[in-house]
Design a protein around this motif. Structure first.
Motif: not given
Ligand code: MG
Ligand code: MG
Length: 275
Positions: A208-214, A158-161, A144-156
């Motif tokens: 947005t972080p939201r995705i759709v599949q072809y 304004g990006y969607g994870v 979770g420390d890996i996950s958190h670090a990635i999320q925090q950087h990306a969201e700082s």
């Protein structure tokens, strides 16, 4: 169940990862306006087989090709097509190799010629988010420390994870335990131990972080049509610290980019071989 690797097993994963790295370096020289994904896919398959490997994705879960090629608003798992790339595109290329019984799996998002500054920043910061995650891969910390670090950087920024797709353990199988989400709580998840090998791979959207599949059952794209970036490294815990097994340096060599971004995560400086 997590399979922790011995130093000899980590070496095998490194060899497979480096063949992916060289393949991506070779592709970096070829990717230009007018070139198609199917052309790159053929080159990659030939290159991997010529160097003693087996394309790791082809046939895995029935995926049809050697490369996942995901341009622009495609996130991951894009199927190579005969549509030529154009100036201003971004192209995520993910590649896997199976050699000596072990997989390598990594990815890079390329710019085709000049791209918008906002998209250039998305690429840069997705790659930086990857290194923020790698930095956490130390004994005593948790996934979770890996996950958190990635999320925090990306969201700082304004990006969607992207939530639905995650990194993973790597070894005799392409996808092993544990899953490595790109979002999460600090201090949560499995404890990180010596010999853990992970493919860490932030998938970050400009909107947005939201995705759709072809309808093809593979290709994932952003729900709002904005661009998405994907960078992936294979990393082992050696002497309690993260050691990067893959490398972007073949790509940088091909593109004439100077970088020392991986040096802190490698015991000895990497010497690029002919490729
Ligand atoms: Mg991959
Ligand atoms: Mg992967």
């Amino acid at each position: 169940m997590i399979h922790y690797k011995t130093p000899a097993q980590i070496e095998r994963i490194r060899q497979s990862a480096l063949l992916v790295s060289k393949t991506l370096g070779m592709l970096a020289r070829e990717l230009k306006p007018g070139v198609t994904g199917l052309y790159l896919d053929r080159l990659a398959e030939e290159y991997i087989r010529d160097h003693g490997g087996i394309p790791g994705f082809k046939g895995l879960y029935d995926f049809p090709n050697t490369l996942c090629i995901s341009p622009n608003d495609q996130v991951v798992h894009g199927i190579p097509t005969d549509k030529p790339f154009r100036e201003g595109d971004i192209v995520s290329i993910d590649c896997g190799v199976l050699m000596n019984g072990y997989y390598g799996d990594h990815a890079f998002t390329f710019a085709v010629g000049e791209i918008e500054p906002e998209t250039r920043q998305l690429l840069e910061e997705t790659k930086n988010a990857l290194y923020k995650g790698i930095e956490q891969m130390r004994t005593g910390r948790r996934v979770g420390d890996i996950s958190h670090a990635i999320q925090q950087h990306a969201e700082s920024f304004g990006y969607g994870v992207v939530r639905e797709l995650v990194g993973h353990g790597l070894g005799r199988k392409m996808h092993e335990d544990p899953p490595v989400p790109n979002y999460g709580r600090r201090g949560s998840g499995k404890k990180i131990k010596e010999g853990l090998v992970l493919a860490i791979e932030p998938m970050i959207n400009r909107g947005t972080p939201r995705i759709v599949q072809y309808p093809d059952g593979w290709t994932i794209k952003t729900a709002d049509g904005q661009p998405s970036a994907h960078f992936e490294h294979d990393v082992a815990v050696v002497n309690g610290k993260p050691e990067i097994l893959s490398t972007f340096y073949y790509i940088y060599d091909a593109l004439g980019i100077a970088s020392d971004e991986e040096d802190a995560y490698r015991k000895k400086p990497l010497i690029l071989e002919k490729y």
